[in-house]
Design a protein around this motif. Structure first.
Motif, PDB file in Angstrom:
ATOM      1  N   ALA A 198       0.826  -1.202   0.000  1.00 17.24           N
ATOM      2  CA  ALA A 198       0.000   0.000   0.000  1.00 17.24           C
ATOM      3  C   ALA A 198       0.861   1.253   0.000  1.00 17.24           C
ATOM      4  CB  ALA A 198      -0.921  -0.008   1.220  1.00 17.24           C
ATOM      5  N   ALA A 199       1.930   1.245   0.796  1.00 19.18           N
ATOM      6  CA  ALA A 199       2.831   2.402   0.818  1.00 19.18           C
ATOM      7  C   ALA A 199       3.486   2.611  -0.535  1.00 19.18           C
ATOM      8  CB  ALA A 199       3.892   2.210   1.902  1.00 19.18           C
ATOM      9  N   THR A 200       3.889   1.529  -1.185  1.00 18.54           N
ATOM     10  CA  THR A 200       4.496   1.643  -2.511  1.00 18.54           C
ATOM     11  C   THR A 200       3.501   2.183  -3.530  1.00 18.54           C
ATOM     12  OG1 THR A 200       5.947  -0.229  -1.993  1.00 18.54           O
ATOM     13  CG2 THR A 200       5.712   0.371  -4.312  1.00 18.54           C
ATOM     14  N   THR A 201       2.266   1.709  -3.470  1.00 18.85           N
ATOM     15  CA  THR A 201       1.240   2.191  -4.399  1.00 18.85           C
ATOM     16  C   THR A 201       0.969   3.674  -4.207  1.00 18.85           C
ATOM     17  OG1 THR A 201       0.208   0.004  -4.460  1.00 18.85           O
ATOM     18  CG2 THR A 201      -1.131   1.861  -5.166  1.00 18.85           C
ATOM     19  N   LEU A 202       0.880   4.120  -2.957  1.00 15.49           N
ATOM     20  CA  LEU A 202       0.619   5.533  -2.694  1.00 15.49           C
ATOM     21  C   LEU A 202       1.813   6.403  -3.086  1.00 15.49           C
ATOM     22  CD1 LEU A 202      -1.257   5.271   0.712  1.00 15.49           C
ATOM     23  CD2 LEU A 202      -2.202   5.834  -1.524  1.00 15.49           C
ATOM     24  N   TYR A 203       3.016   5.846  -3.007  1.00 20.31           N
ATOM     25  CA  TYR A 203       4.183   6.591  -3.500  1.00 20.31           C
ATOM     26  C   TYR A 203       4.091   6.803  -5.009  1.00 20.31           C
ATOM     27  CZ  TYR A 203       8.980   7.289  -5.109  1.00 20.31           C
ATOM     28  OH  TYR A 203      10.096   7.760  -5.748  1.00 20.31           O
ATOM     29  N   GLU A 204       3.641   5.780  -5.718  1.00 19.98           N
ATOM     30  CA  GLU A 204       3.516   5.910  -7.169  1.00 19.98           C
ATOM     31  C   GLU A 204       2.356   6.819  -7.572  1.00 19.98           C
ATOM     32  OE1 GLU A 204       3.080   1.881  -8.293  1.00 19.98           O
ATOM     33  OE2 GLU A 204       5.216   1.381  -8.050  1.00 19.98           O
ATOM     34  N   ARG A 205       1.280   6.869  -6.735  1.00 18.78           N
ATOM     35  CA  ARG A 205       0.104   7.684  -7.070  1.00 18.78           C
ATOM     36  C   ARG A 205       0.263   9.131  -6.602  1.00 18.78           C
ATOM     37  NH1 ARG A 205      -4.773   6.729  -8.193  1.00 18.78           N
ATOM     38  NH2 ARG A 205      -5.527   8.054  -6.501  1.00 18.78           N
ATOM     39  N   HIS A 206       0.896   9.308  -5.444  1.00 17.26           N
ATOM     40  CA  HIS A 206       1.038  10.616  -4.772  1.00 17.26           C
ATOM     41  C   HIS A 206      -0.215  11.493  -4.928  1.00 17.26           C
ATOM     42  CE1 HIS A 206       2.400  11.779  -8.837  1.00 17.26           C
ATOM     43  NE2 HIS A 206       3.361  10.896  -8.723  1.00 17.26           N
ATOM     44  N   ASP A 207      -1.340  10.924  -4.458  1.00 19.31           N
ATOM     45  CA  ASP A 207      -2.618  11.635  -4.498  1.00 19.31           C
ATOM     46  C   ASP A 207      -2.742  12.514  -3.254  1.00 19.31           C
ATOM     47  OD1 ASP A 207      -5.171  12.527  -4.751  1.00 19.31           O
ATOM     48  OD2 ASP A 207      -6.121  10.554  -4.897  1.00 19.31           O
ATOM     49  N   PRO A 208      -2.947  13.834  -3.392  1.00 21.87           N
ATOM     50  CA  PRO A 208      -3.047  14.710  -2.213  1.00 21.87           C
ATOM     51  C   PRO A 208      -4.161  14.307  -1.264  1.00 21.87           C
ATOM     52  CG  PRO A 208      -2.719  16.007  -4.199  1.00 21.87           C
ATOM     53  CD  PRO A 208      -2.960  14.598  -4.648  1.00 21.87           C
ATOM     54  N   ALA A 209      -5.230  13.683  -1.757  1.00 22.11           N
ATOM     55  CA  ALA A 209      -6.327  13.276  -0.883  1.00 22.11           C
ATOM     56  C   ALA A 209      -5.895  12.240   0.146  1.00 22.11           C
ATOM     57  CB  ALA A 209      -7.488  12.736  -1.719  1.00 22.11           C
ATOM     58  N   ALA A 210      -4.818  11.501  -0.124  1.00 21.90           N
ATOM     59  CA  ALA A 210      -4.354  10.464   0.799  1.00 21.90           C
ATOM     60  C   ALA A 210      -3.362  10.990   1.820  1.00 21.90           C
ATOM     61  CB  ALA A 210      -3.710   9.316   0.015  1.00 21.90           C
ATOM     62  N   LEU A 211      -3.070  12.290   1.813  1.00 21.36           N
ATOM     63  CA  LEU A 211      -2.057  12.832   2.714  1.00 21.36           C
ATOM     64  C   LEU A 211      -2.405  12.632   4.194  1.00 21.36           C
ATOM     65  CD1 LEU A 211       0.643  14.279   2.764  1.00 21.36           C
ATOM     66  CD2 LEU A 211      -0.577  16.463   2.747  1.00 21.36           C
ATOM     67  N   PRO A 212      -3.645  12.882   4.639  1.00 17.61           N
ATOM     68  CA  PRO A 212      -3.948  12.629   6.063  1.00 17.61           C
ATOM     69  C   PRO A 212      -3.771  11.170   6.453  1.00 17.61           C
ATOM     70  CG  PRO A 212      -5.624  14.036   5.066  1.00 17.61           C
ATOM     71  CD  PRO A 212      -4.774  13.523   3.949  1.00 17.61           C
ATOM     72  N   LEU A 213      -4.153  10.254   5.561  1.00 23.12           N
ATOM     73  CA  LEU A 213      -3.957   8.838   5.869  1.00 23.12           C
ATOM     74  C   LEU A 213      -2.481   8.494   5.991  1.00 23.12           C
ATOM     75  CD1 LEU A 213      -6.603   7.165   3.524  1.00 23.12           C
ATOM     76  CD2 LEU A 213      -6.700   7.393   6.004  1.00 23.12           C
ATOM     77  N   LEU A 214      -1.660   9.054   5.121  1.00 21.40           N
ATOM     78  CA  LEU A 214      -0.224   8.794   5.190  1.00 21.40           C
ATOM     79  C   LEU A 214       0.369   9.321   6.488  1.00 21.40           C
ATOM     80  CD1 LEU A 214       0.841   9.599   1.508  1.00 21.40           C
ATOM     81  CD2 LEU A 214       1.113   7.406   2.671  1.00 21.40           C
ATOM     82  N   GLU A 215      -0.048  10.501   6.905  1.00 21.90           N
ATOM     83  CA  GLU A 215       0.484  11.071   8.145  1.00 21.90           C
ATOM     84  C   GLU A 215       0.073  10.232   9.343  1.00 21.90           C
ATOM     85  OE1 GLU A 215      -1.033  15.007   7.962  1.00 21.90           O
ATOM     86  OE2 GLU A 215       0.577  15.754   6.657  1.00 21.90           O
ATOM     87  N   HIS A 216      -1.179   9.774   9.344  1.00 24.60           N
ATOM     88  CA  HIS A 216      -1.628   8.928  10.446  1.00 24.60           C
ATOM     89  C   HIS A 216      -0.897   7.583  10.436  1.00 24.60           C
ATOM     90  CE1 HIS A 216      -4.376   7.682  13.624  1.00 24.60           C
ATOM     91  NE2 HIS A 216      -4.516   6.533  12.983  1.00 24.60           N
ATOM     92  N   ALA A 217      -0.687   7.003   9.246  1.00 20.82           N
ATOM     93  CA  ALA A 217       0.020   5.725   9.155  1.00 20.82           C
ATOM     94  C   ALA A 217       1.470   5.877   9.594  1.00 20.82           C
ATOM     95  CB  ALA A 217      -0.055   5.193   7.730  1.00 20.82           C
TER      96      ALA A 217
END
Length: 534
Positions: A133-152
């Motif tokens: 999941a972390a690798t996928t979000l790195y490739e997508r870099h969608d701003p909407a996922a920023l709060p989830l990344l910070e919490h994770a």
């Protein structure tokens, strides 16, 4: 424990919904899925993933499996076997409305689904799921996922996953529109992506460096980071080509070692040496087929069983060739060349008649498939195994030549045939055994080649010229010279190919070898001895 993690995940989704500023509210996210417009559906997928809705996971799974439908009035339904469920409430419906249309997918919607699934997997109990999941979000870099990344990031304890999450966080920050009070965070993100390198980071940094709206200091840092990544990518590319060159050089080493013995001891230009390599590859295939038919449980080690079989078959064939043909042509190099060339044509046609003219597939065992990353290089296991195998064969051959009576006799015949004969050495026997040893080594080369090249009746023609060039360039009869020449030619060709092309690289290597041989006719490591000196 799982209930607690599930509650944490729901809380994270709620935090994401509170801080992310989604374009659509929860109800509008469902309406977006029912719009039938790809862009709206993709945005609705992203907004639904961070909305905190209890139905989000079920609805997204239904969309992924093409089980999500919308009605003309905007209703959204999921199909479960033959029944339908209201997607908004999760309640079954007695009779779905007429005119249901499946929610269609395209690449953008699939990408949005992948990002949404990755956001949900950030809090999974499975480590592999969180890392993916972390690798996928790195490739997508969608701003909407920023709060989830910070919490994770605040909750994750695994070092490797935290590193990947930090990269995804940095990429996501840079993907957002520039904000005046985020300069320090964006500078840190540029530094993080510069340190990791790679094409994904380079593309994002290049877009930041080219954006006019960015701060000049940030643009300069991004441009410097792109230059640094380009330099590292070029260096790793050269290293990758050098590894391919080493693997190709190891194949040349196996093929040329037997030729070096034959040419060095007997002075015979064996044009059929390539066909012995080809026969070694076909023996490998026959051993695999036999093991598969007789003892299927031994199939993973069939390649190892083929090594001694190929050596013995090709070695015995070499002794027969020397006793039946070569021994009548000593001292007549032109006739020997023509005879072995004719023999190579006969062997090709014989194999073509028995096995057919098409390629055959030699199976690579499971323990030789796959690869691993070494920095920015991809090391394939089969090529690494061939490299190790070539050095093991060379070491064993050196032990034979230095520690056995046969090796001592071969070295004596190589250095001074007449004196060796006067000392009581049976030079015809040494010739036959040397030719058999060289042919057996060609069979081992065939085993290795079968793992990286097509096995066909024309296989030997690919390696015969390069093998002769290795022998002459390194020094006739010298194994250290054969090793140095094989690795030099293998690496030189592979490093030059990306620069000037495959054909031009072959020509350049040939020209350089010719120029070197003109100045050093006896190669890099000439064999010394009274007979040789005279």
């Amino acid at each position: 424990m799982r209930s607690f993690l599930r509650l944490c995940f729901v809380a994270a989704l709620c935090v994401g919904a509170a801080f992310a500023t989604p374009r659509l509210a929860r109800a509008d996210a469902f309406a977006g899925l029912a719009s039938g417009q790809f862009d709206t559906v993709a945005q609705a997928v992203t907004d639904l993933a961070v909305s905190g809705s209890a139905q989000a996971d079920t609805v997204l799974r239904a969309l992924e499996h093409r089980q999500l439908f919308f009605a003309p009035d905007g209703g959204l339904f999921m199909r479960e076997n033959t029944a339908y469920v209201d997607a908004r409430t999760g309640q079954p419906v007695a009779a779905p409305p007429e005119g249901l249309t499946p929610v269609r997918l395209n690449n953008r919607v699939r990408k949005a689904l992948a990002g949404a699934r990755a956001g949900m997997d950030l809090f999974s109990t499975d480590r592999a799921a969180r890392l993916g999941a972390a690798t996928t979000l790195y490739e997508r870099h969608d701003p909407a996922a920023l709060p989830l990344l910070e919490h994770a990031l605040s909750a994750e304890k695994d070092t490797a996953i935290r590193k990947e999450l930090a990269l995804a966080h940095a990429a996501t920050i840079l993907a957002q529109p520039p904000v005046a009070d985020q300069l320090a965070a964006r500078m840190q993100a540029v530094a993080a992506l510069r340190a990791t390198g790679g094409l994904e980071a380079r593309g994002l940094l290049a877009s930041v460096g080219a954006a006019e709206a960015e701060d000049p200091q940030l643009r300069k840092a991004a441009q410097e980071a792109v230059s640094s990544i380009d330099w590292r990518l070029r260096a790793w590319s050269i290293g990758q080509n050098a590894f391919y060159g080493l693997s190709f050089g190891s194949v040349l080493l196996l093929a040329a070692t037997g030729l070096a013995i034959t040419f060095g001891v007997m002075g015979v230009i064996n044009m059929a040496h390539g066909e012995l390599v080809m026969i070694g590859a076909y023996v490998t295939w026959l051993v695999q087929q036999g093991v598969r038919a007789v003892a299927p449980s031994l199939e993973p080690v069939a390649l190892l069983l083929a090594i001694p079989v190929a050596f013995c078959v090709c070695g015995g064939l070499g002794v027969l060739i020397e006793r039946g043909l070569i021994r009548f042509l000593y001292g007549r190099p032109l006739e020997t060349l023509l005879a072995t060339w004719g023999l190579s044509l006969i062997m090709q046609q014989a194999v073509r008649s028995v096995f057919g003219p098409t390629n055959i597939a030699v199976t690579t065992p499971g323990w030789l498939t796959g690869s691993f990353a070494l920095g920015g290089m991809e090391i394939t296991l089969n090529r690494l195994a061939i490299l190790i195998f070539a050095f093991l064969v060379l070491g064993a051959l050196m032990c034979v030549l230095r520690r056995t009576p046969l090796g001592l006799q071969m070295r004596a015949v190589t250095q001074n045939r007449r004196m060796a004969a006067l000392m009581g050495i049976r030079t015809p026997r040494v010739d036959a055994l040397a030719f058999g040893l060289g042919a057996g080594l060609a069979g081992l080369a065939g085993v290795a080649v079968s793992q990286i090249d097509n096995v066909s009746p024309n296989l030997g023609q690919t390696y015969i010229i390069d093998s002769f060039m290795v022998v002459v360039f390194g020094g006739v009869g010298n194994l250290w010279g054969t090793l140095a020449a094989a690795m030099t030619l293998g690496m030189g060709g592979k490093v030059l190919e990306p620069v000037i092309g495959a054909v031009s690289a072959k020509i350049a290597i040939l020209v350089l070898v010719i120029l070197y041989i003109q100045r050093n006719p006896r190669g890099m490591f000439p064999v010394r001895g009274r007979g040789v000196e005279s």
